[in-house]
Design a protein around this motif. Structure first.
Motif, PDB file in Angstrom:
ATOM      1  N   ASP A   1       0.921  -1.066   0.479  1.00  9.32           N
ATOM      2  CA  ASP A   1      -0.371  -0.178   0.119  1.00  9.32           C
ATOM      3  C   ASP A   1       0.823   1.131  -0.303  1.00  9.32           C
ATOM      4  O   ASP A   1       1.959   1.102  -0.649  1.00  9.32           O
ATOM      5  CB  ASP A   1      -1.026  -0.464   0.945  1.00  9.32           C
ATOM      6  N   ILE A   2       0.593   2.615   0.433  1.00 11.83           N
ATOM      7  CA  ILE A   2       1.060   3.416   0.005  1.00 11.83           C
ATOM      8  C   ILE A   2       2.536   3.725   1.697  1.00 11.83           C
ATOM      9  O   ILE A   2       3.172   4.080   1.502  1.00 11.83           O
ATOM     10  CB  ILE A   2       0.395   5.099   0.726  1.00 11.83           C
ATOM     11  N   PHE A   3       2.281   3.018   2.710  1.00 10.95           N
ATOM     12  CA  PHE A   3       2.632   2.716   3.775  1.00 10.95           C
ATOM     13  C   PHE A   3       4.403   1.797   3.758  1.00 10.95           C
ATOM     14  O   PHE A   3       5.277   1.191   4.473  1.00 10.95           O
ATOM     15  CB  PHE A   3       2.641   2.938   5.068  1.00 10.95           C
ATOM     16  N   SER A   4       3.702   0.313   3.618  1.00 12.69           N
ATOM     17  CA  SER A   4       4.490  -0.877   4.321  1.00 12.69           C
ATOM     18  C   SER A   4       4.241  -1.773   2.756  1.00 12.69           C
ATOM     19  O   SER A   4       3.245  -2.117   1.214  1.00 12.69           O
ATOM     20  CB  SER A   4       3.618  -1.349   4.528  1.00 12.69           C
ATOM     21  N   VAL A   5       5.631  -2.898   2.879  1.00 10.90           N
ATOM     22  CA  VAL A   5       5.579  -3.668   1.866  1.00 10.90           C
ATOM     23  C   VAL A   5       5.009  -5.177   1.995  1.00 10.90           C
ATOM     24  O   VAL A   5       5.404  -5.501   3.321  1.00 10.90           O
ATOM     25  CB  VAL A   5       6.298  -3.526   0.761  1.00 10.90           C
ATOM     26  N   TYR A   6       4.269  -5.913   2.018  1.00  6.63           N
ATOM     27  CA  TYR A   6       3.969  -7.629   2.534  1.00  6.63           C
ATOM     28  C   TYR A   6       4.876  -8.238   1.342  1.00  6.63           C
ATOM     29  O   TYR A   6       4.702  -8.298  -0.123  1.00  6.63           O
ATOM     30  CB  TYR A   6       3.072  -7.823   2.526  1.00  6.63           C
TER      31      TYR A   6
END
Length: 160
Positions: free
Chosen positions: A110-115
């Motif tokens: 998303d605009i904050f994190s990577v999974y």
């Protein structure tokens, strides 16, 4: 313009546990000429001969890993332009299965994190739509994802 990633050579440099909760940090790792994900726990075992803790990867042997990078260090797409790496917009584009019809490992963000996760475009049958719908398998829900990239599309370190 391709962003140069901050790959680190293992075992010369090893990941540190997350300072906030001391949990191992998620990394992408080079295993031979491919990329996988893994967690490194710097306190995994106590070595009595060294009288100190010894770190260990959770899914791979230490001698299998040549390089690593924190997943959080993978740059997210900037301003919708998707110029950094080969990020794709979700749900405009969805990951496809490999040649053996298995979901491919992706990074989804998303605009904050990577999974890390796998996307199965035929995960479940939606009776209202009368068709199969895709979904991420483990860590995230479709509505949270804005972009994704195949892990295979992330460039290996130059010396790997």
């Amino acid at each position: 313009m391709m962003t140069k990633l901050n790959w680190r050579k293992f075992p010369d440099e090893a990941p540190e546990n997350d300072a906030s909760d001391m949990e191992p940090s998620l990394c992408l790792v080079c295993v031979g000429s491919s990329i996988d994900y893994d967690w490194y726990d710097e306190y995994a075992e106590f070595d009595e001969m060294l009288n100190d803790h010894v770190g260990k990867w959770s899914e791979h042997d230490n001698d299998e890993i040549t390089h690593w990078i924190y997943v959080d260090d993978i740059p997210l797409p900037e301003d919708e332009e998707l110029m950094t790496l080969n990020w794709r917009k979700f749900p405009d584009e969805v990951p496809e299965k490999d040649d053996n019809f298995k979901p491919r490992l992706c990074l989804a963000g998303d605009i904050f994190s990577v999974y890390h996760d796998w996307y199965d475009e035929h995960a479940e049958f939606d009776e209202v739509l009368g068709d199969y719908v895709g979904k991420w398998s483990e860590h995230i829900v479709n509505t949270d994802v804005t972009h994704w990239i195949y892990v295979d599309d992330i460039p290996l370190p130059e010396e790997a």
